[in-house]
Design a protein around this motif. Structure first.
Motif, mmCIF file in Angstrom:
data_model
loop_
_atom_site.group_PDB
_atom_site.id
_atom_site.type_symbol
_atom_site.label_atom_id
_atom_site.label_comp_id
_atom_site.label_asym_id
_atom_site.label_seq_id
_atom_site.Cartn_x
_atom_site.Cartn_y
_atom_site.Cartn_z
ATOM 1 N N ARG A 365 3.762 -52.961 18.254
ATOM 2 C CA ARG A 365 5.054 -53.312 17.619
ATOM 3 C C ARG A 365 4.722 -54.044 16.303
ATOM 4 N NH1 ARG A 365 7.706 -56.879 19.799
ATOM 5 N NH2 ARG A 365 5.897 -57.529 20.917
ATOM 6 N N LEU A 366 5.264 -53.723 15.417
ATOM 7 C CA LEU A 366 5.305 -54.476 13.885
ATOM 8 C C LEU A 366 6.442 -54.616 13.365
ATOM 9 C CD1 LEU A 366 2.321 -52.490 12.299
ATOM 10 C CD2 LEU A 366 2.164 -54.301 13.640
ATOM 11 N N THR A 367 6.572 -55.846 12.440
ATOM 12 C CA THR A 367 7.968 -55.875 11.515
ATOM 13 C C THR A 367 7.248 -55.898 10.190
ATOM 14 O OG1 THR A 367 8.876 -57.029 13.549
ATOM 15 C CG2 THR A 367 9.916 -57.169 11.238
ATOM 16 N N VAL A 368 7.960 -55.306 9.373
ATOM 17 C CA VAL A 368 7.622 -55.327 7.843
ATOM 18 C C VAL A 368 8.889 -55.960 7.245
ATOM 19 C CG1 VAL A 368 6.971 -53.760 5.958
ATOM 20 C CG2 VAL A 368 6.556 -53.163 8.099
ATOM 21 N N MET A 369 8.698 -57.089 6.452
ATOM 22 C CA MET A 369 9.584 -57.891 5.737
ATOM 23 C C MET A 369 9.723 -57.362 4.431
ATOM 24 S SD MET A 369 10.728 -60.054 8.349
ATOM 25 C CE MET A 369 10.018 -61.034 9.749
ATOM 26 N N MET A 370 10.722 -57.045 3.849
ATOM 27 C CA MET A 370 10.754 -56.771 2.396
ATOM 28 C C MET A 370 12.029 -56.923 1.681
ATOM 29 S SD MET A 370 9.544 -52.688 2.538
ATOM 30 C CE MET A 370 10.908 -52.029 3.723
ATOM 31 N N GLY A 371 11.493 -57.220 0.284
ATOM 32 C CA GLY A 371 12.828 -57.698 -0.489
ATOM 33 C C GLY A 371 12.943 -59.000 -1.075
ATOM 34 N N GLY A 372 13.786 -59.662 -0.214
ATOM 35 C CA GLY A 372 13.885 -61.290 -0.704
ATOM 36 C C GLY A 372 14.471 -61.555 -2.285
ATOM 37 N N ALA A 373 13.846 -62.423 -2.829
ATOM 38 C CA ALA A 373 14.153 -62.902 -4.275
ATOM 39 C C ALA A 373 13.646 -61.399 -5.191
ATOM 40 C CB ALA A 373 13.255 -63.740 -4.572
ATOM 41 N N ILE A 390 14.140 -47.374 2.595
ATOM 42 C CA ILE A 390 13.432 -48.595 3.164
ATOM 43 C C ILE A 390 12.592 -48.218 4.329
ATOM 44 C CG2 ILE A 390 13.990 -50.694 4.866
ATOM 45 C CD1 ILE A 390 16.735 -50.890 3.014
ATOM 46 N N LEU A 391 12.678 -47.398 5.363
ATOM 47 C CA LEU A 391 11.714 -47.090 6.143
ATOM 48 C C LEU A 391 10.540 -46.552 5.615
ATOM 49 C CD1 LEU A 391 10.933 -46.503 9.229
ATOM 50 C CD2 LEU A 391 12.331 -44.492 9.061
ATOM 51 N N SER A 392 10.864 -45.694 4.747
ATOM 52 C CA SER A 392 9.593 -44.900 4.040
ATOM 53 C C SER A 392 8.735 -46.071 3.148
ATOM 54 C CB SER A 392 10.023 -43.991 2.877
ATOM 55 O OG SER A 392 9.281 -43.654 1.897
ATOM 56 N N ARG A 393 9.123 -47.051 2.475
ATOM 57 C CA ARG A 393 8.247 -48.144 1.970
ATOM 58 C C ARG A 393 7.853 -48.877 3.088
ATOM 59 N NH1 ARG A 393 9.836 -50.238 -3.308
ATOM 60 N NH2 ARG A 393 10.501 -48.283 -4.416
ATOM 61 N N ALA A 394 8.212 -48.973 4.255
ATOM 62 C CA ALA A 394 7.536 -50.008 5.135
ATOM 63 C C ALA A 394 6.313 -49.229 5.739
ATOM 64 C CB ALA A 394 8.794 -50.134 6.091
ATOM 65 N N THR A 395 6.650 -47.867 5.961
ATOM 66 C CA THR A 395 5.545 -47.163 6.671
ATOM 67 C C THR A 395 4.373 -46.943 5.716
ATOM 68 O OG1 THR A 395 6.549 -45.171 6.198
ATOM 69 C CG2 THR A 395 6.998 -46.102 8.389
ATOM 70 N N GLU A 396 4.746 -46.738 4.477
ATOM 71 C CA GLU A 396 4.058 -46.874 3.523
ATOM 72 C C GLU A 396 2.976 -48.046 3.300
ATOM 73 O OE1 GLU A 396 4.285 -47.027 -1.340
ATOM 74 O OE2 GLU A 396 5.549 -45.375 -0.325
ATOM 75 N N ALA A 397 3.728 -49.319 3.433
ATOM 76 C CA ALA A 397 2.936 -50.650 3.377
ATOM 77 C C ALA A 397 1.993 -50.459 4.683
ATOM 78 C CB ALA A 397 3.809 -51.799 3.409
ATOM 79 N N SER A 409 6.208 -44.117 16.501
ATOM 80 C CA SER A 409 7.102 -43.077 17.562
ATOM 81 C C SER A 409 8.546 -43.891 17.493
ATOM 82 C CB SER A 409 6.299 -43.387 18.837
ATOM 83 O OG SER A 409 6.191 -44.962 19.204
ATOM 84 N N TRP A 410 8.812 -45.046 17.154
ATOM 85 C CA TRP A 410 10.132 -45.521 16.927
ATOM 86 C C TRP A 410 10.400 -46.601 16.109
ATOM 87 C CZ3 TRP A 410 12.632 -50.300 17.448
ATOM 88 C CH2 TRP A 410 14.011 -50.243 17.916
ATOM 89 N N SER A 411 11.402 -46.554 15.108
ATOM 90 C CA SER A 411 11.648 -47.382 14.164
ATOM 91 C C SER A 411 13.118 -47.943 14.142
ATOM 92 C CB SER A 411 11.346 -46.646 12.936
ATOM 93 O OG SER A 411 12.278 -45.850 12.761
ATOM 94 N N TRP A 412 13.357 -48.908 13.431
ATOM 95 C CA TRP A 412 14.821 -49.466 13.463
ATOM 96 C C TRP A 412 14.641 -50.347 11.925
ATOM 97 C CZ3 TRP A 412 18.649 -50.161 17.341
ATOM 98 C CH2 TRP A 412 19.764 -51.094 16.900
ATOM 99 N N VAL A 413 15.726 -50.198 11.248
ATOM 100 C CA VAL A 413 16.022 -50.608 9.823
ATOM 101 C C VAL A 413 16.976 -51.709 9.978
ATOM 102 C CG1 VAL A 413 16.403 -50.216 7.647
ATOM 103 C CG2 VAL A 413 15.010 -48.709 8.529
ATOM 104 N N ALA A 414 16.813 -52.699 9.496
ATOM 105 C CA ALA A 414 18.254 -53.647 9.595
ATOM 106 C C ALA A 414 18.158 -54.377 8.174
ATOM 107 C CB ALA A 414 17.950 -54.914 10.578
ATOM 108 N N LEU A 415 19.135 -54.224 7.310
ATOM 109 C CA LEU A 415 19.430 -54.709 6.121
ATOM 110 C C LEU A 415 20.138 -56.113 6.191
ATOM 111 C CD1 LEU A 415 18.675 -54.131 3.044
ATOM 112 C CD2 LEU A 415 20.895 -53.115 2.778
ATOM 113 N N GLN A 416 19.404 -57.102 6.036
ATOM 114 C CA GLN A 416 20.015 -58.427 6.466
ATOM 115 C C GLN A 416 20.379 -59.028 5.062
ATOM 116 O OE1 GLN A 416 20.426 -58.207 9.271
ATOM 117 N NE2 GLN A 416 18.899 -58.675 10.488
ATOM 118 N N LYS A 417 21.775 -58.640 4.772
ATOM 119 C CA LYS A 417 22.356 -59.127 3.333
ATOM 120 C C LYS A 417 22.744 -60.416 3.484
ATOM 121 C CE LYS A 417 24.459 -54.346 2.376
ATOM 122 N NZ LYS A 417 25.339 -53.770 1.957
ATOM 123 N N ASP A 418 21.913 -61.042 2.134
ATOM 124 C CA ASP A 418 22.476 -62.651 1.970
ATOM 125 C C ASP A 418 21.936 -63.498 3.030
ATOM 126 O OD1 ASP A 418 23.727 -62.175 -0.801
ATOM 127 O OD2 ASP A 418 25.392 -61.411 0.369
#
Length: 476
Positions: A365-373, A390-397, A409-418
Motif C-alpha cells: 500500500r502506498l499513498t501519493v500526496m500531491m499539490g499543496g501550495a 489526479i490518479l494518472s499523475r500519482a501512478t506516473e510518479a 490493483s486498487w486505488s482511491w482518490v481523495a481531493l482534500q480541499k483547503d
C-alpha cells in the motif's frame, strides 16, 4: 456556564467536547457539524477484506506534552488495545528518503550519517551543525523557515531537506512559512539559547507540565516514534463521538451548517438552515475563513484577520499493488519543490503499518500526496480537476520515482480541499490580534483547530483542551 456550542465536528471540536464533559460546570454541549460525518480530516476506508487506507493523517507522534496528552485521551477512550506502535529501531523510523536529481537518497541518520558526506548533500552534515553554534541570533520577531535554516545551517540543507520537510508536513512553501509558528521549538532554541544545537541539548524554554498515563509511559519505555490504530485513525473520532453520545450531556448534529451567529443578551444566537440555537459560549473549531463568513458585522476587524489565513488543497491518492514492489524499505520519500512541484511525497504505508494490509495475500500500500501550495500551478482550479487526471499523475510518479511498472490493483482518490492552513511569516501577530479583539470586546468565543496554534492532530486536540481549561478556569 450552562450551554456551550461547539462549531465543527472534526477532531478539534470533538476533543473540546470531550474535555467539556469532564466538568460539572457545563450542563449541555451542542456540536454542530456541517458535513454528514464527524472526524474532519481523520478519514479511513476499511475494506471488507480487512485492508485499511488513510485519506488524512496516519502516524501520530507521541513526543512532548501534546503527544502525551493525545495518548492519555486514547487510554481514557479504551483504545489502548487498538494501538499500533512503531518504535525508533523500526526500519520505517530509520529509513526516510528524498527524491533528488531523479534518484532516491536515504536521509543521513545516526552518528555515521552526520560524519560522512551523504548524497544529495555536498559535505558532512556535522560541519553545518558544528558551525551553527557560532551563528549570531536573528534580530527579527519572525522569519521564513527557509531564511532561518539557510542562515543557521546553510542554503543546501534549506533547499533540500527543509524544503522537502515543509512539503511533507504543511504541503507548503518554506520560503513563505513562518519558523516561529511552524517550528516554535527551533525559533525558541535560538531565542533562549542563541543556537539550535544548544537549544536541543539544554532545552529551549518551558513546556506544559502534563502527567503521563499508562499508554504515554509505555510509549517512552518502548521508544515509540509514531502510532496508529488497528481500524484506522477514524477510530479516534468515532470513539469520542460514542463517548459523547453516552454522556447524556451532548447533542451531536450532522448536516448542521451554521448560517450566522449573533450576540445575544447572554451569549449567542446561532442560526442554522432549519432553526435557531442559543448558547452561553461558542468554541469555534471551524476553519478561520468559514468562521469569518458567519460572524456578525460588529466583529468586522476579527472577520478580516480570519479571512487572511490561507489554506492549501492536497490530492491524496491511495494505491494498492499486488506483491512486493518497493525498491527500498522505509517510511517513504519526499521531494523538494525544485525536483517536482506537483508531487509532495510518497508514503510506503505497508512498511510502518503492515497490519493494515489485506490479510490474505501479499500486497503493498502506498499513498501519493500531491499539490499543496503548488496545486493551482500544476492541476489548475480544484473545481475542474478530474479524479482520472489526479490518479494518472500519482501512478506516473510511482512509476518514475520507484520504478514500479505494474498497475495498481486498487486505488482511491481523495481531493482534500483547503485541508492545511498555511502559517505565513507574521502568523503569530494575526492570532494575537484575534484573541485581543475577543478579550477587549468580552466575546464568549474561543478559537481552536488547525488555523491558529499548530496543524498536527496532537496540536489540534491540545488546542481543544487549552480552550476548555481557559473557559472553566480549571484543569480538566
Amino acid at each position: 456556564m450552562t450551554t456551550v456550542a461547539v462549531l465543527g465536528g472534526g477532531i478539534g471540536g470533538l476533543a473540546a467536547s470531550y474535555y467539556l464533559c469532564k466538568s460539572p460546570q457545563v450542563t449541555k454541549v451542542i456540536v454542530l457539524e456541517s458535513s454528514s460525518r464527524f472526524g474532519g480530516w481523520l478519514s479511513s476506508t476499511r475494506r471488507s477484506d480487512g485492508a485499511v487506507f488513510e485519506h488524512g493523517p496516519r502516524g501520530i507522534r507521541p513526543a512532548g506534552a501534546v503527544g502525551r496528552n493525545s495518548l492519555n485521551m486514547v487510554d481514557d477512550l479504551g483504545l489502548d488495545g487498538e494501538i499500533l506502535p512503531v518504535d525508533y529501531s523500526h526500519v520505517a523510523s530509520k529509513n526516510r528518503y528524498v527524491y533528488v536529481n531523479k534518484q532516491l537518497h536515504k536521509m543521513p541518520s545516526g552518528i555515521s550519517g552526520l560524519l560522512r558526506t551523504v548524497p544529495p548533500f555536498s559535505r558532512p552534515l556535522l560541519l553545518s551543525v558544528a558551525k551553527e553554534i557560532l551563528v549570531r541570533k536573528g534580530k527579527e520577531d519572525d522569519e521564513s523557515i527557509h531564511s532561518f535554516v539557510s542562515r543557521r545551517l546553510g542554503k543546501e540543507l534549506a533547499d533540500i531537506a527543509v524544503d522537502s520537510l515543509c512539503r511533507g508536513v504543511f504541503a507548503g512553501d518554506c520560503r513563505k512559512l513562518s519558523v516561529r509558528s511552524c517550528f516554535p521549538v527551533l525559533f525558541n532554541a535560538e531565542q533562549h539559547r542563541g543556537s539550535l544545537v544548544l537549544g536541543m541539548l539544554l532545552g529551549s524554554g518551558p513546556t506544559p507540565a502534563l502527567p503521563s498515563g499508562p499508554l504515554a509511559q509505555r510509549s517512552q519505555t518502548e521508544s515509540w516514534a509514531q502510532w496508529s490504530l488497528r481500524s484506522g485513525m477514524q477510530s479516534l473520532p468515532e470513539s469520542i463521538s460514542e463517548l459523547l453520545q453516552q454522556s447524556g450531556r451532548v447533542q451531536l448534529h450532522r448536516d448542521a451548517a451554521v448560517q450566522h451567529i449573533t450576540p445575544a443578551a447572554s451569549g449567542w444566537t446561532i442560526e442554522l438552515e432549519d432553526g435557531v440555537i442559543s448558547a452561553d459560549h461558542i468554541i469555534s473549531a471551524m476553519p478561520a475563513k468559514a468562521l469569518s463568513s458567519v460572524l456578525p458585522p460588529s466583529c468586522q476587524s476579527l472577520k478580516q484577520v480570519l479571512q487572511d489565513i490561507s489554506t492549501v488543497t492536497v490530492a491524496v491518492v491511495n494505491l494498492e499493488y499486488e506483491g512486493s514492489i518497493l525498491p527500498v524499505t522505509g517510511f517513504g520519500h519526499l521531494l523538494p519543490s525544485s525536483e517536482n512541484p506537483g508531487v509532495l511525497g510518497v508514503v510506503y504505508d505497508s512498511v510502518p503499518f503492515p497490519q493494515h494490509n489485506r490479510p490474505d495475500g501479499h500486497t503493498t500500500r502506498l499513498t501519493v500526496m500531491m499539490g499543496g501550495a503548488w496545486f493551482q500551478e500544476v492541476f489548475g482550479p480544484s473545481d475542474t480537476v478530474t479524479d482520472e487526471c489526479i490518479l494518472s499523475r500519482a501512478t506516473e510518479a510511482v512509476q518514475n520515482q520507484l520504478g514500479v511498472t505494474s498497475a495498481p490493483s486498487w486505488s482511491w482518490v481523495a481531493l482534500q480541499k483547503d485541508c492545511i492552513p498555511q502559517y505565513y511569516q507574521g502568523h503569530f501577530r494575526k492570532v494575537e490580534s484575534m484573541r485581543r479583539f475577543i478579550k477587549a470586546n468580552n466575546l464568549p468565543l474561543s478559537l481552536i483547530g488547525s488555523s491558529y496554534d499548530g496543524v498536527s492532530v496532537n496540536d489540534v486536540i491540545f488546542s481543544g483542551r487549552t480552550a476548555v481549561e481557559e473557559l472553566l478556569g480549571t484543569a480538566v
